[in-house]
Design a protein around this motif. Structure first.
Motif, PDB file in Angstrom:
ATOM      1  N   ILE A 140       0.842  -1.200   0.000  1.00  0.00           N
ATOM      2  CA  ILE A 140       0.000   0.000   0.000  1.00  0.00           C
ATOM      3  C   ILE A 140       0.877   1.250   0.000  1.00  0.00           C
ATOM      4  CG2 ILE A 140      -1.629   1.348   1.381  1.00  0.00           C
ATOM      5  CD1 ILE A 140      -2.815  -1.393   2.301  1.00  0.00           C
ATOM      6  N   ARG A 141       1.911   1.256   0.828  1.00  0.00           N
ATOM      7  CA  ARG A 141       2.819   2.401   0.894  1.00  0.00           C
ATOM      8  C   ARG A 141       3.542   2.602  -0.440  1.00  0.00           C
ATOM      9  NH1 ARG A 141       7.725   1.936   1.603  1.00  0.00           N
ATOM     10  NH2 ARG A 141       7.678   0.023   2.817  1.00  0.00           N
ATOM     11  N   LEU A 142       4.019   1.504  -1.041  1.00  0.00           N
ATOM     12  CA  LEU A 142       4.722   1.611  -2.317  1.00  0.00           C
ATOM     13  C   LEU A 142       3.803   2.113  -3.427  1.00  0.00           C
ATOM     14  CD1 LEU A 142       6.837  -1.670  -2.133  1.00  0.00           C
ATOM     15  CD2 LEU A 142       7.718   0.674  -2.097  1.00  0.00           C
ATOM     16  N   ALA A 143       2.553   1.632  -3.444  1.00  0.00           N
ATOM     17  CA  ALA A 143       1.599   2.084  -4.462  1.00  0.00           C
ATOM     18  C   ALA A 143       1.294   3.563  -4.273  1.00  0.00           C
ATOM     19  CB  ALA A 143       0.318   1.256  -4.389  1.00  0.00           C
ATOM     20  N   ARG A 144       1.141   3.988  -3.030  1.00  0.00           N
ATOM     21  CA  ARG A 144       0.870   5.403  -2.749  1.00  0.00           C
ATOM     22  C   ARG A 144       2.062   6.265  -3.161  1.00  0.00           C
ATOM     23  NH1 ARG A 144      -0.009   5.307   2.665  1.00  0.00           N
ATOM     24  NH2 ARG A 144       2.194   5.708   2.992  1.00  0.00           N
ATOM     25  N   ASP A 145       3.269   5.796  -2.856  1.00  0.00           N
ATOM     26  CA  ASP A 145       4.480   6.555  -3.226  1.00  0.00           C
ATOM     27  C   ASP A 145       4.648   6.646  -4.745  1.00  0.00           C
ATOM     28  OD1 ASP A 145       4.970   6.830  -0.538  1.00  0.00           O
ATOM     29  OD2 ASP A 145       6.604   5.359  -0.472  1.00  0.00           O
TER      30      ASP A 145
END
Length: 148
Positions: A140-145
């Motif tokens: 989720i963090r990587l997709a948001r970044d």
């Protein structure tokens, strides 16, 4: 679908709990005694923590579902041919090699939310729930970044 129903039941239970606690908090806050007021404040704070946790879990679930649907639409859901238990979990003896392969992919491409989510799916299938949740959070963090 069952997980959504269980989340709904849990949320409904939390709402009922909050309503009952709010009633008790009001009674204690208006009691006029120092102990009653302190307990009333505690009864206000604890449900707020519960609401915060529920909102965070909903956000986690929505974000994870969105990424899983996207991964599925791209045809990237892991479908390895490994030994399974009668309940559909990855067999204990097959899990380490399978997880190691997806961990290797996630390590090699450390900025790919797809690799992290594929690892999470395999970890969950192997019964490693804590590790799977951490991998989903990472995805989720990587997709948001990445702005996806």
């Amino acid at each position: 679908m069952i997980s959504r129903i269980s989340v709904g039941v849990m949320a409904l239970g939390l709402v009922l709990y909050i309503a009952l606690v709010a009633q008790r908090a009001y009674i204690m806050l208006t009691s006029g005694t120092p102990v009653g007021i302190i307990l009333g404040i505690g009864l206000v704070v604890l449900p707020l923590i519960g609401i915060w946790a529920l909102v965070r879990e909903f956000q986690f679930g929505v974000a994870a579902s969105r990424l899983i649907k996207r991964l599925e639409s791209e045809g990237l859901i892991p479908d390895d041919d490994v030994a399974l238990t009668p309940t559909g979990r990855v067999a204990r003896e097959a899990a380490p090699a399978l997880i190691a392969r997806y961990e290797q992919d996630a390590t090699t491409d450390s900025t790919s939310w797809r690799a992290a989510l594929r690892l999470a799916i395999v970890q969950d299938a192997a019964g490693q729930r804590k590790d799977a949740r951490a991998s989903v959070r990472s995805a989720i963090r990587l997709a948001r970044d990445a702005g996806e």
